[in-house]
Write a protein that holds these residues in place. Sequence first.
Motif, short mmCIF file in Angstrom:
data_model
loop_
_atom_site.label_atom_id
_atom_site.label_comp_id
_atom_site.label_asym_id
_atom_site.label_seq_id
_atom_site.Cartn_x
_atom_site.Cartn_y
_atom_site.Cartn_z
N ARG A 273 0.86 -1.19 0.14
CA ARG A 273 0.09 0.08 0.07
C ARG A 273 0.70 1.38 0.08
O ARG A 273 0.49 2.34 -0.36
CB ARG A 273 -1.03 0.23 1.22
CG ARG A 273 -2.05 -1.07 1.11
CD ARG A 273 -2.66 -1.00 2.74
NE ARG A 273 -1.66 -1.16 3.83
CZ ARG A 273 -1.85 -1.09 5.03
NH1 ARG A 273 -3.21 -0.60 5.51
NH2 ARG A 273 -1.02 -1.40 6.00
N PHE A 274 2.22 1.10 0.52
CA PHE A 274 3.02 2.39 0.62
C PHE A 274 4.29 2.01 0.09
O PHE A 274 5.14 3.40 0.08
CB PHE A 274 3.06 2.47 2.28
CG PHE A 274 1.96 2.45 2.81
CD1 PHE A 274 0.89 3.19 2.49
CD2 PHE A 274 1.79 1.52 4.09
CE1 PHE A 274 -0.51 3.39 3.29
CE2 PHE A 274 0.36 1.53 4.61
CZ PHE A 274 -0.53 2.39 4.45
N ARG A 280 1.11 5.34 -2.23
CA ARG A 280 0.96 6.25 -1.09
C ARG A 280 -0.12 7.25 -1.32
O ARG A 280 -0.98 7.49 -0.28
CB ARG A 280 2.22 6.94 -0.45
CG ARG A 280 3.30 5.62 0.10
CD ARG A 280 4.48 6.36 0.81
NE ARG A 280 5.47 7.28 -0.15
CZ ARG A 280 6.33 6.77 -0.88
NH1 ARG A 280 6.58 5.36 -1.02
NH2 ARG A 280 7.13 7.51 -1.63
N ARG A 284 -3.47 7.41 0.95
CA ARG A 284 -3.03 8.49 1.80
C ARG A 284 -3.75 8.56 3.04
O ARG A 284 -3.25 8.85 4.20
CB ARG A 284 -3.04 9.81 1.29
CG ARG A 284 -4.45 10.37 0.72
CD ARG A 284 -4.52 11.95 0.55
NE ARG A 284 -3.84 12.47 -0.83
CZ ARG A 284 -2.89 12.94 -1.20
NH1 ARG A 284 -1.97 13.36 0.00
NH2 ARG A 284 -2.50 13.10 -2.13
N LEU A 287 -2.42 5.82 5.46
CA LEU A 287 -0.96 6.20 5.73
C LEU A 287 -1.16 7.22 6.71
O LEU A 287 -0.27 7.36 7.79
CB LEU A 287 -0.47 6.65 4.19
CG LEU A 287 1.12 7.20 4.57
CD1 LEU A 287 1.99 6.18 5.10
CD2 LEU A 287 1.69 7.80 3.36
#
Length: 371
Positions: A273-274, A280, A284, A287
């Motif tokens: 996912r990042f 990212r 977001r 995160l």
Amino acid sequence: MTRSALEALTVVDFSRVLAGPYATMLLGDLGARVIKIERPRVGDETRAWTPPVDATGTSTYFASVNRNKEAFPADLADEGDRERVRELLRTADVVIENFRAGTMERLGFGYDEVRALNPRIVYCSITGFGTAEGAALPGFDLLVQAVGGLMSITGQTPDQPTKTGVAVVDVITGLHAITGILAAVVAREATGEGQRVEVNLLSSLLSGLVNQAGAYVGAGVVPGILGNAHPSIAPYEVFETADRPLAVAVGNDRQFAAFATALGVAGLATDERFATNAARVAHRTELKRIVTERLMQRSADEWFDVLNEHSVPAGPINTIAEAFELATRLGLEPIVEVEGSRQVANPITLSATPVSYRLAPPRLDPPTPSN
């Protein structure tokens, strides 16, 4: 004696308020002789924009953009004063003005009239919206921030468009004016002829919107308000900490890996996912939740130290006073004193022809300078 880069230039400055005066002050810092034309007993509007005032009793707004200038009181409606101004123009290098379009022509100091006096003149006009269909529109920074799109991408939520905390459109336009003026001065060395330079607030803002304007022009994307987040990068925004907000500006995957390590969650850098910037941005919200949970465990100043140790761009949201304290700690010498007036230092460093601080912001009615 140290030479100044622009000491050979004489600038006749008809401008008022911010964009033009900022441009001419920077030219003066670089060594140009700047002669500021002001109406007697009235002067630049910003002389009356108080409080605050500095130690000399001068409006800090006026003082912030008017050092290194000589005052030349002149009523441009008076033929005797107009002739005195013409004498200046016959030997000047640069004229800068920011009256509404047509005003200088009506007063007898339009480009054609001045060029007839001095074919080498570089004549810079600053307007709000150009000299065609927008000529009659008043050029105020707040207005241009609104109609030029800046406020549509600035603020916390889409229903709260917000102006910037300083008249940034005027500043951008002043810098564009300097660029145009110096380009025309260089061209004159080859041709022997001056030329007209025109800049306007709206075009300067559209250029200054850079990637946000490019998103629309190049891809048809109309950006919106994202608060402190970035449309194309994550994490690149402001986060809460244990005491006050912290700005984090992670610009690439390497920096994100260092950021995750500093937070004690190194595994984020390999989480699908990042793992990439595009991922990212797509995730977001999740995160931000994870990052905020970690950052809330320490103060902003503590994180500033930790993240700097990991080469992660980050810092607390300083007041202007704290910003000057930081610049001083970093050895940047951000404040100078000019004849009792404390001023923000010019940010340009030249090794052979440094900037200089020769004159405090002028009083309105001192003796008229000689040619």
